[in-house]
Design a protein around this motif. Structure first.
Motif, PDB file in Angstrom:
ATOM      1  N   HIS A   1       0.808  -1.222   0.000  1.00 24.94           N
ATOM      2  CA  HIS A   1       0.000   0.000   0.000  1.00 24.94           C
ATOM      3  C   HIS A   1       0.841   1.272   0.000  1.00 24.94           C
TER       4      HIS A   1
ATOM      5  N   VAL B   1       2.604   4.517  -1.415  1.00 26.64           N
ATOM      6  CA  VAL B   1       2.345   5.466  -2.504  1.00 26.64           C
ATOM      7  C   VAL B   1       3.401   6.566  -2.436  1.00 26.64           C
TER       8      VAL B   1
ATOM      9  N   ASP C   1      -1.381   4.289   1.461  1.00 27.09           N
ATOM     10  CA  ASP C   1      -2.716   4.500   0.924  1.00 27.09           C
ATOM     11  C   ASP C   1      -3.734   3.828   1.832  1.00 27.09           C
TER      12      ASP C   1
ATOM     13  N   SER D   1      -0.461   7.688   6.973  1.00 26.31           N
ATOM     14  CA  SER D   1      -1.472   7.343   5.974  1.00 26.31           C
ATOM     15  C   SER D   1      -1.986   8.590   5.261  1.00 26.31           C
ATOM     16  N   ARG D   2      -2.385   8.413   4.025  1.00 26.36           N
ATOM     17  CA  ARG D   2      -2.925   9.522   3.230  1.00 26.36           C
ATOM     18  C   ARG D   2      -4.201  10.071   3.857  1.00 26.36           C
TER      19      ARG D   2
END
Length: 275
Positions: free
Chosen positions: A78, A80, A103, A122-123
């Motif tokens: 995950h 990014v 992500d 985290s985004r």
């Protein structure tokens, strides 16, 4: 990798000890005189205790290593590219090259890794934070990173799983988690102010986040939310869990069992050399 190697070494040592105890029991059993039934009872009890310890250690260590592998796979799957906001925050806090972005819809931040830990944000969390709050998150995690808190927690987890019959180790592990989080919050407050830390803490507390019992040091730890809010308000922070008589008694009994097993092993080795 280092912690997986440590876990494997512990399991191999536990297996070797159990096998030695079993061999000593069999060889001594065949050579013992019928007039010494206490000797057989002693060996059977020691072998039973060694077997229970061996089984429990392997089960708990397997679970811990499984959770570690799952976490690393999740991060790898995950990742990014860094968003501009996180890239700027990493430069401002001196963490350029040590921060990765994840992500997903969960707002979380944590530090993972043994010898060269990295910070994961985290985004979803970045989207909720102002610049000073994002800086506070990174300052908090930088404390975990510089102190190698993931490694320290992992070693305590390995010790707790291996010596599960001494629950005082789990108690000590819980205390260390509280102290590490308070120390990280204190650094973030000194760098960014209470308002920024409180805002960041509110954002991550809405999510469950990763467990701090595993190989991470996580800002998103709802179990410690009350203690950390009390610290931000300048109040006395209690250190759960409470040390109880039952905890001490069980730990003492576990240590007695370990001493008994080791003592019998030494006794059997002496008898085998004499024989």
């Amino acid at each position: 990798m280092a912690l997986r190697t440590a876990g494997l070494a512990v399991r191999l040592a536990a297996s070797a000890f159990f096998i030695i105890m079993a061999v000593l029991f069999v060889t001594s059993h065949h050579g013992s005189a019928p007039a010494e039934p206490w000797h057989r009872v002693e060996m059977a009890l020691a072998l039973s205790l060694a077997g229970v310890g061996w089984t429990g250690s392997h089960v708990l260590l397997y679970r811990w290593l499984r959770d570690t592998r799952r976490l690393h796979r999740h991060i790898e799957n995950h990742l990014v590219p860094l968003s501009p906001a996180l890239a700027r925050a990493a430069v401002r806090t001196g963490l350029d090259g040590r921060v990765v972005e994840l992500d997903g819809s969960q707002a979380t931040a944590f530090t993972y890794g043994s010898w060269r830990p990295r910070i994961v944000v985290s985004r979803a969390l970045i989207a909720q934070l102002e610049d000073d709050q994002l800086d506070a998150v990174l300052e908090h995690e930088q404390t975990h990173l510089s102190r190698l808190d993931p490694l320290r927690r992992s070693l305590l987890a390995v010790a707790g799983a291996t010596f599960w019959y001494v629950p005082l180790l789990r108690h000590w592990q819980s205390l260390q988690v509280v102290r590490q989080e308070i120390a990280a919050d204190r650094r973030a407050v000194e760098s960014c102010g209470r308002r920024a830390v409180a805002g960041a803490l509110l954002a991550v507390s809405r999510e469950t986040g990763p467990t701090t019992a595993g190989p991470v040091a996580a800002m998103s730890n709802p179990a410690l939310l009350g203690a950390r809010i009390a610290h931000l308000e300048g109040l006395h922070v209690a250190e759960p869990p409470m040390l109880t008589r039952r905890l001490i008694l069980v730990s003492v009994m576990g240590l007695i069992g370990v001493v008994m097993v080791v003592g019998v092993a030494i006794h059997l080795l002496c008898l085998s050399h004499v024989g």
